[in-house]
Write a protein that holds these residues in place. Structure first.
Motif: not given
Length: 168
Positions: A128-133, A107-113
């Protein structure tokens, strides 16, 4: 594969830390939590077997994407608990805990969108928006989780040698 191993190592570290406080969490239950961390990635079977093949074998329409959600992991943890042991409730809880550690880390990994998957289904379809950790393909993720698991294993060894944790 590195991400899958990272999820297993995270489940190992978390379950081992919990075993320091709860006597019933033996090494067997730590291993079961590690198996639980694999549950959400059962949907990866689609990389090897097409949906059409599964539909032909099972005789019903098949979609594997729902496995990597809260509902899918609850269902598979329930099935696993019934197959795994005589302590069904405990096995379900431990399998689900391992699977939830997987879902939370994803749930906290980076996704393209910039939004995580709908992993909370069937509760909600909200992404949910992800923190892209982290990026799941980054090898440093495996290095960090392996080092973390190694530190926990070393601490576990020291605690057991000193008698602070008395478990078989």
């Amino acid at each position: 594969m590195a991400e899958l191993l990272s999820h297993v190592l995270i489940a190992y570290a978390l379950a081992t830390i919990v075993s320091w406080r709860l006597e019933w969490v033996t090494r067997r239950w730590v291993a079961i939590a590690m198996i639980g961390a694999l549950i959400p990635d059962v949907n990866r079977i689609g990389m090897f077997v097409s949906d059409a093949t599964l539909e032909a074998v099972l005789g019903v329409p098949v979609g594997l994407d729902a496995i990597h959600t809260l509902g899918g992991t609850i269902l598979l943890a329930g099935i696993g608990a019934m197959v795994l042991t005589t302590q069904h409730r405990r096995a379900f809880g431990v399998l689900l805990a391992g699977a939830l550690s997987h879902l939370l880390v994803d749930g906290v990994k980076a996704y393209a969108d910039g939004a995580a998957g709908a992993w909370l289904y069937p509760v909600t379809w909200y992404r949910h928006p992800t923190p892209s950790l982290y990026v799941s393909s980054d090898p440093m993720v495996l290095v960090v989780t392996a080092l973390g698991a190694l530190v926990v294993a070393a601490c576990d060894y020291v605690l057991r040698e000193r008698g602070a944790v008395t478990q078989p």
